[in-house]
Design a protein around this motif. Structure first.
Motif, mmCIF file in Angstrom:
data_model
loop_
_atom_site.group_PDB
_atom_site.id
_atom_site.type_symbol
_atom_site.label_atom_id
_atom_site.label_comp_id
_atom_site.label_asym_id
_atom_site.label_seq_id
_atom_site.Cartn_x
_atom_site.Cartn_y
_atom_site.Cartn_z
ATOM 1 N N SER A 189 0.847 -1.191 0.000
ATOM 2 C CA SER A 189 0.000 0.000 0.000
ATOM 3 C C SER A 189 0.886 1.245 0.000
ATOM 4 C CB SER A 189 -0.903 -0.006 1.237
ATOM 5 O OG SER A 189 -0.104 -0.079 2.398
ATOM 6 N N GLY A 190 0.238 2.375 -0.192
ATOM 7 C CA GLY A 190 0.973 3.644 -0.154
ATOM 8 C C GLY A 190 1.027 4.305 -1.514
ATOM 9 N N GLU A 191 1.327 5.605 -1.481
ATOM 10 C CA GLU A 191 1.284 6.412 -2.708
ATOM 11 C C GLU A 191 2.307 5.946 -3.754
ATOM 12 O OE1 GLU A 191 -0.643 8.459 -4.164
ATOM 13 O OE2 GLU A 191 0.773 8.996 -5.761
ATOM 14 N N GLU B 155 -10.520 3.329 -1.713
ATOM 15 C CA GLU B 155 -11.339 3.615 -2.895
ATOM 16 C C GLU B 155 -10.610 4.469 -3.921
ATOM 17 O OE1 GLU B 155 -15.370 4.608 -2.144
ATOM 18 O OE2 GLU B 155 -15.779 5.119 -4.241
ATOM 19 N N GLU B 156 -9.839 5.424 -3.426
ATOM 20 C CA GLU B 156 -9.095 6.345 -4.287
ATOM 21 C C GLU B 156 -8.102 5.560 -5.180
ATOM 22 O OE1 GLU B 156 -9.075 9.469 -4.889
ATOM 23 O OE2 GLU B 156 -7.035 9.888 -5.621
ATOM 24 N N THR B 157 -7.436 4.607 -4.579
ATOM 25 C CA THR B 157 -6.472 3.790 -5.330
ATOM 26 C C THR B 157 -7.196 2.955 -6.392
ATOM 27 O OG1 THR B 157 -4.980 3.713 -3.453
ATOM 28 C CG2 THR B 157 -4.716 1.963 -5.091
ATOM 29 N N TYR B 158 -8.265 2.283 -5.975
ATOM 30 C CA TYR B 158 -9.031 1.486 -6.949
ATOM 31 C C TYR B 158 -9.497 2.367 -8.104
ATOM 32 C CZ TYR B 158 -9.433 -2.582 -3.769
ATOM 33 O OH TYR B 158 -9.171 -3.678 -2.974
ATOM 34 N N ARG B 159 -9.910 3.586 -7.779
ATOM 35 C CA ARG B 159 -10.428 4.497 -8.809
ATOM 36 C C ARG B 159 -9.317 4.929 -9.774
ATOM 37 N NH1 ARG B 159 -15.409 6.159 -8.799
ATOM 38 N NH2 ARG B 159 -15.985 5.690 -6.663
ATOM 39 N N GLU C 282 -0.165 2.615 -11.414
ATOM 40 C CA GLU C 282 -0.893 3.534 -12.299
ATOM 41 C C GLU C 282 -0.080 3.817 -13.578
ATOM 42 O OE1 GLU C 282 -1.446 7.358 -10.480
ATOM 43 O OE2 GLU C 282 -3.431 7.585 -11.377
ATOM 44 N N GLY C 283 1.195 4.088 -13.392
ATOM 45 C CA GLY C 283 2.067 4.379 -14.538
ATOM 46 C C GLY C 283 2.167 3.187 -15.486
ATOM 47 N N ILE C 284 2.282 2.003 -14.923
ATOM 48 C CA ILE C 284 2.371 0.788 -15.742
ATOM 49 C C ILE C 284 1.078 0.580 -16.523
ATOM 50 C CG2 ILE C 284 2.403 -1.743 -15.547
ATOM 51 C CD1 ILE C 284 4.449 -1.272 -13.233
#
Ligand code: 5AD
Ligand code: SF4
Ligand code: FES
Length: 339
Positions: free
Chosen positions: A87-89, A121-125, A96-98
């Protein structure tokens, strides 16, 4: 008591339902195990944080994108990226980049499935917006007490269930599943698992037999004989068949764990009602380090070999391979939220 039907009759009935609803064509996903570092410590899993004997690895972005490109060119209509839970930014942005890079060449024709555990939720989105459109997250068991006995106290069944609901809200095709044959699990629990799939309106199912891993707290005390392997395989197949009889139009994977128990285990999964296969496309150098359970097949094989091998195996049971298409869950589109 739940009646225990004859296995042959059960598999034949499920195969008939599968043939009528999703056909005898197998949808393929290339499975890429992008890393075995995990923040969690599930009592059953070989790559749990607490297993100091595991040599940890993480594949870099360029290597992941190159493997995805290989899968796309080889005719896989879909890719699954799986790893231990992180987890984590930094991790969110890395994935996301991949996704954006894969989406650039694959577009909407190339399905991207993630199996990266519980996230907010933010990550899934963000991952959905970057091009992922399916997500696999097993509930492991629908029985909360049993779930608690399989995990450390800070792992939560409710959180996992809520993640499945969040994924649905974010527009993913949602996949879940359970392990069959867990210590303390009853046939009634397994029947309730299928009820859970129905209640949560699940699109894809990936489930398999539990295989005790000697380097884990749950697995180390469990004896192992060839008869145990046969019994676990049959239970896994029965679960597939019973699920197909209840959920006609979902995608059901013939999990690799079936093949860990018997060389033709996955083909038998197809004959019991499954319609998806996920051949391993991970580089041979990393395969041995990603062992959730012992007996994992194809450890020394490369992606090209597995592609050909799986195709032959599918043909040997009289089915066809759905090369070059995403192979989405028909159920998802029937719900009317498809895109
Ligand atoms: N046997 C079978 N399946 C396992 N998994 C983890 N450990 C084992 C095991 N010992 C499954 C879990 C997890 C998935 C990625 O692998 O269901 O969700
Ligand atoms: Fe990590 Fe998944 Fe294994 Fe649990 S099952 S220890 S979350 S890789
Ligand atoms: Fe890998 Fe047969 S599926 S060698």
């Amino acid at each position: 008591m739940i009646a225990w039907p004859d296995a042959k009759a059960l598999f034949a009935a499920a195969y008939e339902v599968k043939t009528r609803n999703v056909g005898r064509r197998v949808s393929m996903r290339g499975l890429l195990e992008i890393g075995n570092v995990c923040e969690k410590n599930c009592h059953y899993c070989g790559i749990r944080r607490g297993n100091a004997e595991v040599r940890r690895y993480s594949i870099g972005a360029d290597e992941i994108v190159a493997a995805a490109r290989w899968a796309y060119d080889a005719g896989y209509g879909s890719l699954v990226m799986q790893s231990g839970e992180l987890s984590g930014e930094a991790h969110t942005a890395f994935i996301e980049g991949i996704l954006r890079r894969i989406h650039e060449f694959g577009g909407d024709d190339f399905g991207i499935t993630l199996s990266l555990g519980e996230q907010d939720e933010e990550t899934y989105r963000r991952w959905r917006e970057a091009g992922a459109h399916r997500y696999l997250l097993r509930i492991e068991t629908s029985n909360r007490e049993l779930y608690a006995s399989l995990h450390p106290a800070d792992h939560s069944w409710e959180r996992r269930r809520d993640c499945l609901r969040t994924l649905r809200r974010c527009g993913y095709q949602v996949g879940t599943g359970v392990m069959a044959g867990l210590p303390g699990q009853t046939v009634e629990d397994l029947a309730a698992d299928i009820g859970f799939f129905v209640a949560e309106d699940i699109d894809m199912i990936g489930m398999g037999p539990y295989i005790p891993h000697p380097q884990t707290p749950l697995g180390k005390g469990i004896p192992w004989t060839p008869a145990d392997a046969a019994a676990r395989l049959e239970l896994g197949l029965r679960m597939i068949a019973a699920t197909r009889l209840r959920l006609h139009d979902v995608n059901i994977a013939a999990a690799t764990a079936l093949q860990a128990l018997e060389p033709d285990g996955r083909e038998r999964g197809l004959l019991a009602g499954a319609n998806v296969m996920m051949p391993n496309i991970t580089d041979a150098a990393h395969r041995a380090d990603y062992q959730l359970y012992p007996g994992k097949p194809c450890l020394g094989e490369n992606a090209t070999l597995c592609r050909g091998c799986v195709e032959e195996r599918i043909k040997s049971i009289g089915e066809e391979v759905n090369w070059g298409v995403r192979g989405d869950s028909p159920h998802f589109f029937k719900r009317g939220t498809g895109q």
